[in-house]
Design a protein around this motif. Sequence first.
Motif, PDB file in Angstrom:
ATOM      1  N   LEU A  83       0.825  -1.217   0.000  1.00 14.41           N
ATOM      2  CA  LEU A  83       0.000   0.000   0.000  1.00 14.41           C
ATOM      3  C   LEU A  83       0.855   1.261   0.000  1.00 14.41           C
ATOM      4  CD1 LEU A  83      -2.822  -1.069   2.471  1.00 14.41           C
ATOM      5  CD2 LEU A  83      -3.060  -0.634   0.014  1.00 14.41           C
ATOM      6  N   ILE A 102      -5.063   5.365   3.733  1.00 10.63           N
ATOM      7  CA  ILE A 102      -4.963   3.907   3.783  1.00 10.63           C
ATOM      8  C   ILE A 102      -5.855   3.435   4.910  1.00 10.63           C
ATOM      9  CG2 ILE A 102      -3.450   1.950   4.285  1.00 10.63           C
ATOM     10  CD1 ILE A 102      -1.169   3.540   2.993  1.00 10.63           C
ATOM     11  N   LEU A 107      -6.717   1.402  -0.372  1.00 20.35           N
ATOM     12  CA  LEU A 107      -6.125   2.707  -0.623  1.00 20.35           C
ATOM     13  C   LEU A 107      -7.198   3.606  -1.219  1.00 20.35           C
ATOM     14  CD1 LEU A 107      -3.359   4.216  -0.638  1.00 20.35           C
ATOM     15  CD2 LEU A 107      -3.124   3.484  -2.994  1.00 20.35           C
ATOM     16  N   GLU A 116      -7.098  -2.229  -3.685  1.00 22.36           N
ATOM     17  CA  GLU A 116      -6.897  -2.956  -2.431  1.00 22.36           C
ATOM     18  C   GLU A 116      -5.899  -4.081  -2.628  1.00 22.36           C
ATOM     19  OE1 GLU A 116     -10.366  -5.119  -1.070  1.00 22.36           O
ATOM     20  OE2 GLU A 116     -11.147  -5.132  -3.107  1.00 22.36           O
ATOM     21  N   PHE A 122      -1.562  -5.913  -5.441  1.00 25.28           N
ATOM     22  CA  PHE A 122      -2.471  -4.775  -5.413  1.00 25.28           C
ATOM     23  C   PHE A 122      -3.413  -4.876  -6.598  1.00 25.28           C
ATOM     24  CE2 PHE A 122      -3.655  -0.348  -6.241  1.00 25.28           C
ATOM     25  CZ  PHE A 122      -4.088   0.029  -4.984  1.00 25.28           C
TER      26      PHE A 122
END
Length: 130
Positions: A83, A102, A107, A116, A122
């Motif tokens: 993240l 966050i 995010l 996410e 990600f």
Amino acid sequence: MENDFKVASSSLSSVVPSINEHSVLDCYRLGKYSSERSRPLLVKLSRSYDVNALLSQRFLFANRSLKIKPYMSPAERQIESILLKERRELITSGVNRKDIKIRKNQLFRGKVLVGEVIGSSFRSESSTVS
């Protein structure tokens, strides 16, 4: 190393008086040595009471050079790392850092979900356009 124990105990005891040099079980520096900056100091405390008291008072460290974070499992650290990398990419692309948040494994840019972390990767939201 002896100096690190003293620094840790004196800094932490200013917020939680029950912490002393005997409360610090172990401490060591993280990362590679660099003469330009100080490395983070990881401190392990011997009593869970001190840990809980310190975590409940960590807001008092906001204006100091200390950061107090709870223990994170390896999986949680990996999610945080992913993240933070995505956050850094948004900032370098011109997004204001104050607009990026966050929450858990997600995010956000403002109130819009950017993506996410699922598993160890990600996943961007397809509706998000920079």
